[in-house]
Design a protein around this motif. Structure first.
Motif, PDB file in Angstrom:
ATOM      1  N   LEU A 133       0.826  -1.206   0.000  1.00  0.00           N
ATOM      2  CA  LEU A 133       0.000   0.000   0.000  1.00  0.00           C
ATOM      3  C   LEU A 133       0.863   1.259   0.000  1.00  0.00           C
ATOM      4  N   PHE A 134       1.947   1.246   0.753  1.00  0.00           N
ATOM      5  CA  PHE A 134       2.833   2.404   0.793  1.00  0.00           C
ATOM      6  C   PHE A 134       3.525   2.604  -0.551  1.00  0.00           C
ATOM      7  N   VAL A 179       0.832   3.653 -17.448  1.00  0.00           N
ATOM      8  CA  VAL A 179       1.397   2.407 -16.916  1.00  0.00           C
ATOM      9  C   VAL A 179       1.580   2.512 -15.405  1.00  0.00           C
ATOM     10  N   GLY A 180       2.034   3.665 -14.930  1.00  0.00           N
ATOM     11  CA  GLY A 180       2.247   3.840 -13.499  1.00  0.00           C
ATOM     12  C   GLY A 180       0.966   3.801 -12.694  1.00  0.00           C
ATOM     13  N   ILE A 181      -0.096   4.402 -13.207  1.00  0.00           N
ATOM     14  CA  ILE A 181      -1.377   4.364 -12.490  1.00  0.00           C
ATOM     15  C   ILE A 181      -1.913   2.938 -12.438  1.00  0.00           C
ATOM     16  N   PHE A 182      -1.769   2.201 -13.512  1.00  0.00           N
ATOM     17  CA  PHE A 182      -2.190   0.795 -13.517  1.00  0.00           C
ATOM     18  C   PHE A 182      -1.391  -0.018 -12.505  1.00  0.00           C
ATOM     19  N   ALA A 183      -0.076   0.241 -12.421  1.00  0.00           N
ATOM     20  CA  ALA A 183       0.758  -0.461 -11.438  1.00  0.00           C
ATOM     21  C   ALA A 183       0.350  -0.099 -10.018  1.00  0.00           C
ATOM     22  N   SER A 184       0.005   1.158  -9.780  1.00  0.00           N
ATOM     23  CA  SER A 184      -0.420   1.570  -8.444  1.00  0.00           C
ATOM     24  C   SER A 184      -1.719   0.877  -8.035  1.00  0.00           C
ATOM     25  N   ILE A 185      -2.641   0.743  -8.972  1.00  0.00           N
ATOM     26  CA  ILE A 185      -3.899   0.041  -8.664  1.00  0.00           C
ATOM     27  C   ILE A 185      -3.634  -1.406  -8.304  1.00  0.00           C
ATOM     28  N   LEU A 186      -2.734  -2.061  -9.054  1.00  0.00           N
ATOM     29  CA  LEU A 186      -2.378  -3.447  -8.727  1.00  0.00           C
ATOM     30  C   LEU A 186      -1.726  -3.536  -7.353  1.00  0.00           C
ATOM     31  N   MET A 187      -0.911  -2.545  -7.020  1.00  0.00           N
ATOM     32  CA  MET A 187      -0.278  -2.525  -5.698  1.00  0.00           C
ATOM     33  C   MET A 187      -1.328  -2.429  -4.593  1.00  0.00           C
TER      34      MET A 187
END
Length: 246
Positions: A133-134, A179-187
């Motif tokens: 989450l962090f 790509v970064g926003i998609f990675a953040s959602i997966l995180m």
């Protein structure tokens, strides 16, 4: 206690978290955070410059088949505040994502392979979820900030050696932000999966003690005769019946 069946979603979360960590590294390294479109193609032949958080790249007449890039440093005074902040937070997101993946691997190992020492299993799962989450938060903040700067057509006062105008004709959000926003959602999804894990504490069923009778001798019971503390065994009823008949 067998716990493999209790962590299927967390195993999926570990897979998503590892994938998100890879995408976060890709986002930090990509130059296409901002696309600057320009009418003057005397120097920039493509008419488009790619502005990232580490360098600025475009095509020129000198090397038409190769990108001309200039590095961006955190100490550059002409940079808006969102770019140095993005450098720091994206590096922190990559580190926390790696730590979360390692912690998630330890958690899965405790579930799948450890039978005795499970005292800290909940702590490891909570630590993994918190790190994920962090990491997602550290990457999402600079991504949204830079996307907002693009949407309001914020300017960057580049020095003359960068060959870029102060104000472009228009700006466009680059693929790196998507790509970064998609990675953040997966995180975030992965972190919530680990935080929602519940340690299965089932009451073991009481098992009846196994029979101590000798299977070779059958269910018959014999009584031993003791005389003065000495075991003399027992008489065979067949021999007694033969003696009586005789």
């Amino acid at each position: 206690m067998y716990l493999v069946h209790t962590a299927h979603w967390q195993f999926l979360g570990l897979t998503l978290g590892f994938l998100a960590w890879i995408l976060t590294m890709v986002t930090a390294g990509l130059n296409e955070w901002r696309l600057w479109h320009m009418d003057d193609v005397s120097v920039i032949t493509s008419g488009v410059a790619w502005v990232g958080i580490w360098k600025v790249c475009f095509y020129t007449h000198v090397l038409p088949q190769m990108e001309f890039c200039r590095r961006i440093s955190m100490s550059d005074s002409f940079l808006p505040v969102e770019i140095p902040v993005a450098q720091v937070l994206m590096a922190l997101a990559v580190i926390c994502g790696l730590a979360g993946s390692i912690s998630g691997g330890v958690a899965m190992r405790m579930v799948y392979f450890t039978v005795e020492d499970r005292r800290n299993i909940r702590l490891v799962f909570i630590l993994t979820g918190t790190l994920y989450l962090f990491s997602g938060s550290c990457s999402l903040v600079p991504l949204v900030w830079n996307m907002n700067s693009v949407l309001i057509n914020s300017t960057i006062d580049f020095p003359p050696e960068y060959y870029l105008p102060v104000v472009p004709v228009r700006q466009q959000v680059g693929t790196a932000i998507g790509v970064g926003i998609f990675a953040s959602i997966l995180m975030f999804i992965s972190g919530l999966m680990f935080l929602c894990y519940k340690y299965a504490r089932h009451t073991l069923r009481s098992v009846a003690p196994r029979s101590t009778s000798n299977p070779l001798r059958g269910p018959w019971t014999t009584t031993a005769q003791r005389s003065n503390g000495v075991n003399k065994g027992s008489d065979n009823p067949a021999f007694l019946s033969e003696e009586v008949s005789c």
